[in-house]
Design a protein around this motif. Structure first.
Motif, short mmCIF file in Angstrom:
data_model
loop_
_atom_site.label_atom_id
_atom_site.label_comp_id
_atom_site.label_asym_id
_atom_site.label_seq_id
_atom_site.Cartn_x
_atom_site.Cartn_y
_atom_site.Cartn_z
N ALA A 183 30.08 38.71 13.21
CA ALA A 183 31.28 39.35 12.66
C ALA A 183 31.64 40.60 13.42
N GLY A 184 30.66 41.35 13.87
CA GLY A 184 30.92 42.59 14.58
C GLY A 184 31.58 42.40 15.94
N ARG A 185 31.64 41.16 16.42
CA ARG A 185 32.24 40.90 17.72
C ARG A 185 33.60 40.20 17.62
N LEU A 186 34.08 39.99 16.41
CA LEU A 186 35.35 39.30 16.26
C LEU A 186 36.48 40.06 16.94
N VAL A 190 31.43 32.28 11.46
CA VAL A 190 31.21 33.72 11.51
C VAL A 190 29.93 34.06 10.76
N LEU A 191 29.05 34.78 11.44
CA LEU A 191 27.77 35.21 10.88
C LEU A 191 27.79 36.72 10.72
N ASP A 192 27.30 37.20 9.58
CA ASP A 192 27.27 38.64 9.32
C ASP A 192 26.63 39.39 10.49
N GLY A 193 25.46 38.98 10.91
CA GLY A 193 24.81 39.57 12.07
C GLY A 193 23.93 40.76 11.76
N THR A 194 24.13 41.40 10.62
CA THR A 194 23.27 42.52 10.24
C THR A 194 22.00 42.05 9.55
N ARG A 195 21.96 40.79 9.20
CA ARG A 195 20.77 40.21 8.58
C ARG A 195 20.64 38.77 9.05
N ALA A 196 19.46 38.21 8.87
CA ALA A 196 19.21 36.83 9.32
C ALA A 196 20.05 35.86 8.49
#
Length: 413
Positions: A392-395, A362-368
């Motif tokens: 994470a926003g797509r979990l 799982v990657l935060d996605g809001t930052r690199a």
């Protein structure tokens, strides 16, 4: 050239199937200054040698000041030579991706003189209009050519943002990318039109181009996986999982930002210089990097940098640029070229199957992502698990995990 035959490039760009194999073409005689000192026989010899390695496509680079020395003038001579190169490629059985705005290439900036410091290439209306005009003129000449894969709007344009006068916001960068790719799609529908950015937008938040736009605009998502310029070589050394599987990591990172699981990925640039590892290790690195990329699903193609070494009679290039080729300037296959030729022949007989990625990081996605995240990815590879990456926003997005075949997530945020 206008040709009414069914374009092989178009079918190659849109059809599903085994990955394509190719090279970024660097002319053996005169590098890309050869647009000025044109030698069709030398180009033909080069492309025959590339085809002899089993490659099926090339990516070429049109030096911007040569093709458009003035915003109101596009060189008919340069267009003639581009057209002739396409015909030579056709005779050699090679499809061609045409990279237009170069721009930035092999460590040199080729901004046209009319793009002075007061003219922002990404935001100035006149500059953008000139770029669209250049693409229109190219499409009128080669847009229906049977070997035309599509346009790459620019080679690593994010680099040019660091040049004086080209500072832009992310909104401006995304608008520029969308506008040029939309224009390409209008000029030559159904082709493989892409934006060839390097690793910077994927691995940092410094570039004014958003990952979601790069992952969702154009016909495919290109990835440039350089072990030196990304910092992977400094972090992991060679040989190491972090360098030999960098191709896989960056492809999966790009996939995480795509909205559809079937959108094609393209390993558009990767390579190795003898300054980075012993020359004897480069063939093994090349094969390992290809094998790692082939674990990824919906991979359109794999394109090595570069086809040929650069003649050392051409001075001024960084030392690493001279020996990146699979072929010598005399068109003799180097050990890495021989190794990849054998690999390509074997894979064409037995097309590879991507691995099932049932486990996802799982990657935060809001930052690199930082390197600690990459460390976890490569540790799983060492354990025998090839992970996916999920934002994470797509979990909780309905069907997202199921659509990608993910049954287990590892959240270490």
């Amino acid at each position: 050239m206008s040709d009414s035959r069914t374009p092989t490039g178009a079918s190659a760009a849109t059809a599903a199937g085994p990955p394509r194999f190719g090279v970024n073409y660097v002319p053996s005689q005169g590098w890309w200054y050869s647009w000025l000192d044109w030698q069709p026989s030398a180009v033909a010899a080069d492309l025959r040698a590339i085809a002899g390695l089993g490659m099926d496509h090339i990516r070429i680079h049109c030096l911007w000041p040569v093709f458009q020395p003035n915003p109101g003038h596009i060189s008919p001579t340069a267009l003639d030579r581009l057209d002739e190169l396409m015909d030579i490629a056709d005779r050699c059985g090679l499809d061609v991706c045409v990279t237009v705005l170069n721009g930035w290439l092999s460590g040199f900036s080729f901004r046209p003189a009319w793009l002075h410091e007061n003219v922002n290439m990404f935001a100035d209306p006149g500059a953008v209009a000139a770029q669209l005009d250049l693409m229109t003129a190219m499409a009128e000449r080669i847009g229906t050519h049977p070997r035309f894969l599509g346009f790459d709007i620019a080679n690593e344009p994010n680099v040019l943002c660091h040049f004086k006068g080209n500072a832009i916001t992310r909104e401006q960068g995304d608008a520029w990318t969308r506008r040029l790719l939309d224009h390409c799609a209008t000029l030559a529908p159904g082709r493989l039109h892409v934006a060839g950015f390097d690793h910077e937008p994927w691995l940092t938040d410094a570039a004014p181009f958003s990952r979601d736009v790069l992952a969702g605009t154009g016909a495919a998502t290109p990835v440039h996986a350089w072990i030196e310029f990304t910092g992977a070589l400094a972090r992991y050394g060679h040989p190491a999982t972090g360098t030999r599987h960098l191709t896989e990591y960056l492809l999966e990172l790009a996939r995480a930002h795509q909205t559809g699981p079937e959108r094609p990925l393209w390993l558009q640039e990767f390579g190795a210089a003898p300054q980075w590892m012993p020359a004897a290790d480069i063939p093994g690195f090349a094969e390992a990097s290809v094998d790692a990329a082939l674990t990824c699903d919906h991979l359109w193609g794999i394109t090595w940098w570069a086809s040929h070494d650069i003649d050392r009679g051409l001075t001024g290039f960084a030392d690493l640029e001279y020996e990146l080729g699979l072929l010598t300037t005399g068109n003799r296959p180097k050990p890495a070229g021989q190794r990849l030729a054998a690999l390509v022949a074997r894979l064409r007989d037995r097309p590879p199957r991507p691995v099932a990625r049932t486990t996802a990081l799982v990657l935060d996605g809001t930052r690199a992502p930082d390197w600690a995240f990459a460390d976890r990815f490569f540790a799983l590879v060492d354990e025998g698990t090839h992970p996916a990456i999920v934002l994470a926003g797509r979990l909780d997005e309905p069907g997202h995990l199921e659509g990608r075949g993910i049954t287990h997530v590892i959240d270490t945020r």
